[in-house]
Design an enzyme around this catalytic site. Structure first.
Site, PDB file in Angstrom:
ATOM      1  N   SER A  15       0.819  -1.226   0.000  1.00 58.62           N
ATOM      2  CA  SER A  15       0.000   0.000   0.000  1.00 58.62           C
ATOM      3  C   SER A  15       0.850   1.271   0.000  1.00 58.62           C
ATOM      4  O   SER A  15       1.803   1.395   0.759  1.00 58.62           O
ATOM      5  CB  SER A  15      -0.923   0.016   1.208  1.00 58.62           C
ATOM      6  OG  SER A  15      -1.602   1.260   1.265  1.00 58.62           O
ATOM      7  N   LYS A  66     -13.802  -3.645   1.601  1.00 56.49           N
ATOM      8  CA  LYS A  66     -14.621  -2.442   1.396  1.00 56.49           C
ATOM      9  C   LYS A  66     -16.114  -2.684   1.620  1.00 56.49           C
ATOM     10  O   LYS A  66     -16.819  -1.821   2.144  1.00 56.49           O
ATOM     11  CB  LYS A  66     -14.384  -1.856   0.004  1.00 56.49           C
ATOM     12  CG  LYS A  66     -13.024  -1.196  -0.152  1.00 56.49           C
ATOM     13  CD  LYS A  66     -12.901  -0.550  -1.514  1.00 56.49           C
ATOM     14  CE  LYS A  66     -11.544   0.116  -1.677  1.00 56.49           C
ATOM     15  NZ  LYS A  66     -11.459   0.862  -2.946  1.00 56.49           N
ATOM     16  N   ASP A 103     -13.622   7.112  -3.572  1.00 56.10           N
ATOM     17  CA  ASP A 103     -13.009   6.647  -4.826  1.00 56.10           C
ATOM     18  C   ASP A 103     -13.496   7.435  -6.044  1.00 56.10           C
ATOM     19  O   ASP A 103     -12.708   7.870  -6.881  1.00 56.10           O
ATOM     20  CB  ASP A 103     -13.276   5.156  -5.044  1.00 56.10           C
ATOM     21  CG  ASP A 103     -12.405   4.280  -4.142  1.00 56.10           C
ATOM     22  OD1 ASP A 103     -11.281   4.711  -3.802  1.00 56.10           O
ATOM     23  OD2 ASP A 103     -12.840   3.173  -3.772  1.00 56.10           O
ATOM     24  N   GLY A 131     -16.979  -3.953  -8.003  1.00 55.90           N
ATOM     25  CA  GLY A 131     -17.035  -2.950  -6.947  1.00 55.90           C
ATOM     26  C   GLY A 131     -16.322  -1.658  -7.298  1.00 55.90           C
ATOM     27  O   GLY A 131     -16.776  -0.568  -6.935  1.00 55.90           O
ATOM     28  N   ALA A 132     -15.209  -1.761  -8.027  1.00 57.47           N
ATOM     29  CA  ALA A 132     -14.438  -0.559  -8.379  1.00 57.47           C
ATOM     30  C   ALA A 132     -15.289   0.376  -9.234  1.00 57.47           C
ATOM     31  O   ALA A 132     -15.289   1.592  -9.035  1.00 57.47           O
ATOM     32  CB  ALA A 132     -13.164  -0.944  -9.123  1.00 57.47           C
ATOM     33  N   ASN A 152     -19.272  -4.921 -19.941  1.00 52.42           N
ATOM     34  CA  ASN A 152     -18.724  -5.962 -19.078  1.00 52.42           C
ATOM     35  C   ASN A 152     -18.842  -7.302 -19.768  1.00 52.42           C
ATOM     36  O   ASN A 152     -19.686  -7.506 -20.640  1.00 52.42           O
ATOM     37  CB  ASN A 152     -19.506  -5.988 -17.750  1.00 52.42           C
ATOM     38  CG  ASN A 152     -18.810  -6.815 -16.687  1.00 52.42           C
ATOM     39  OD1 ASN A 152     -17.607  -6.688 -16.474  1.00 52.42           O
ATOM     40  ND2 ASN A 152     -19.556  -7.679 -16.025  1.00 52.42           N
ATOM     41  N   ARG A 153     -17.953  -8.230 -19.386  1.00 53.85           N
ATOM     42  CA  ARG A 153     -18.004  -9.581 -19.948  1.00 53.85           C
ATOM     43  C   ARG A 153     -19.378 -10.204 -19.678  1.00 53.85           C
ATOM     44  O   ARG A 153     -20.015 -10.735 -20.568  1.00 53.85           O
ATOM     45  CB  ARG A 153     -16.898 -10.431 -19.317  1.00 53.85           C
ATOM     46  CG  ARG A 153     -16.324 -11.484 -20.236  1.00 53.85           C
ATOM     47  CD  ARG A 153     -15.160 -12.191 -19.578  1.00 53.85           C
ATOM     48  NE  ARG A 153     -13.972 -11.343 -19.466  1.00 53.85           N
ATOM     49  CZ  ARG A 153     -13.063 -11.210 -20.421  1.00 53.85           C
ATOM     50  NH1 ARG A 153     -13.178 -11.868 -21.552  1.00 53.85           N
ATOM     51  NH2 ARG A 153     -12.016 -10.428 -20.252  1.00 53.85           N
ATOM     52  N   VAL A 155     -22.952  -9.470 -19.234  1.00 56.69           N
ATOM     53  CA  VAL A 155     -23.826  -8.335 -19.533  1.00 56.69           C
ATOM     54  C   VAL A 155     -24.806  -8.068 -18.389  1.00 56.69           C
ATOM     55  O   VAL A 155     -25.079  -6.910 -18.045  1.00 56.69           O
ATOM     56  CB  VAL A 155     -24.597  -8.575 -20.855  1.00 56.69           C
ATOM     57  CG1 VAL A 155     -25.439  -7.356 -21.212  1.00 56.69           C
ATOM     58  CG2 VAL A 155     -23.618  -8.860 -21.981  1.00 56.69           C
ATOM     59  N   ALA A 156     -25.306  -9.133 -17.759  1.00 57.48           N
ATOM     60  CA  ALA A 156     -26.307  -8.966 -16.692  1.00 57.48           C
ATOM     61  C   ALA A 156     -25.774  -8.098 -15.552  1.00 57.48           C
ATOM     62  O   ALA A 156     -26.509  -7.301 -14.967  1.00 57.48           O
ATOM     63  CB  ALA A 156     -26.743 -10.330 -16.166  1.00 57.48           C
ATOM     64  N   TYR A 220      -2.758   1.102 -11.703  1.00 60.65           N
ATOM     65  CA  TYR A 220      -1.523   1.792 -12.081  1.00 60.65           C
ATOM     66  C   TYR A 220      -0.368   0.805 -11.968  1.00 60.65           C
ATOM     67  O   TYR A 220      -0.448  -0.199 -11.261  1.00 60.65           O
ATOM     68  CB  TYR A 220      -1.270   3.034 -11.206  1.00 60.65           C
ATOM     69  CG  TYR A 220      -1.156   2.723  -9.741  1.00 60.65           C
ATOM     70  CD1 TYR A 220       0.074   2.417  -9.161  1.00 60.65           C
ATOM     71  CD2 TYR A 220      -2.283   2.712  -8.931  1.00 60.65           C
ATOM     72  CE1 TYR A 220       0.167   2.112  -7.816  1.00 60.65           C
ATOM     73  CE2 TYR A 220      -2.197   2.403  -7.581  1.00 60.65           C
ATOM     74  CZ  TYR A 220      -0.969   2.099  -7.038  1.00 60.65           C
ATOM     75  OH  TYR A 220      -0.879   1.782  -5.716  1.00 60.65           O
TER      76      TYR A 220
END
Length: 274
Positions: A15, A66, A103, A131-132, A152-153, A155-156, A220
């Site tokens: 971190s 989180k 965030d 979540g991000a 997204n891979r 779709v749902a 990053y």
């Protein structure tokens, strides 16, 4: 007397938060001592209680806690409520545990202030539906893009997020689709998938990128992330990584705790160059 703050995660040794907050403290003269705590995977709540019982003032929370931080709180900020996750904890004057999520604010400030990117009226593509991404959608939509597409891979999952944030979209067109169904060029592309760090790139058509496109990877790395490398190869006009977001979300936590706004640009430069 220094007041105690920390970041909690597992693993935590990598971190950058202790370094960032120490730089903020040195710069602002605030009496902040900031450490890293590795909580046992089954002992997060206990770790938090113990920290505050010993007089700790505030915690940042990172992977994988989180969602637990969100559940543990007695009170949540509006943005944390919607994000379904919290990265910032503190106690109010009644001793209740308050959760916030900085965030999205970190991402938007890095894009707008540090990079000078306008989001209003733009066509924005967000990759991922974990979540991000959930943590940043509210602040992104508050900027009133013309259109925001969540790809997204599965779709749902993307559709679930789109319906969750429908009421925050305002005039923006909010849509969800699979990676293969993304079409046309975008002004801003934000990668919120972590798989690309392993070199697993979302299968996007190269046509999403033009020389005017800004590409932002929330992750990053020392050099370009694999996703940003790909974007550069497609001729993206501007390529950014998530280091600025990391520093900005930390600055927002620092402001919540201390009521003081640290300067972020020198800290970003310090981290980037050392």
């Amino acid at each position: 007397m220094n007041e105690l703050y920390a970041v909690v995660g597992n693993p935590i040794s990598h971190s950058k938060s202790p370094r960032i907050h120490s730089l903020f403290a040195a710069q602002t003269g605030e009496p902040v001592e900031y450490t890293a705590i590795q909580a046992p995977l089954d002992g997060f709540a206990e770790t938090v209680r113990e920290f505050f019982a010993k007089g700790g003032k505030g915690l940042n929370v990172t992977v994988p806690f989180k969602e637990q931080a969100w559940q543990l709180a007695d009170r949540r900020s509006e943005r944390a409520e919607k994000a379904g996750a919290a990265n910032t904890l503190y106690q109010d004057s009644q001793g209740r545990l308050v959760a916030d999520n900085t965030d999205g604010a970190g991402l938007v400030t890095d894009l707008k202030v540090n990079a000078g990117i306008t989001l209003a009226g733009r066509r924005v593509l967000v990759l991922g539906a974990g979540g991000a991404v959930r943590g940043v959608l509210g602040p992104l939509l508050a900027e009133q893009p013309g259109e925001l597409v969540i790809a997204n891979r599965t779709v749902a999952k993307a559709q679930g997020l789109a319906s969750l944030f429908r009421d925050e979209a305002g005039p923006a067109e909010l849509r969800a689709c699979g990676f293969g169904a993304v079409n046309g060029a975008f002004d801003v592309i934000i990668n919120g998938t972590s798989a690309s760090l392993q070199g697993d790139l979302p299968p996007l058509p190269a046509t999403v990128i033009t020389p005017a496109t800004v590409v932002y990877d929330m992750m990053y790395a020392a050099g370009d992330t694999p996703f940003n490398e790909w974007a550069r190869a497609q001729g993206a006009g501007k390529v950014l990584d998530g280091l600025g977001m990391l520093v900005q979300q930390a600055a927002e936590s620092f402001r919540i705790w201390r009521g003081v706004e640290p300067q972020t640009v020198p800290v970003i430069e310090e981290l980037r160059n050392h």
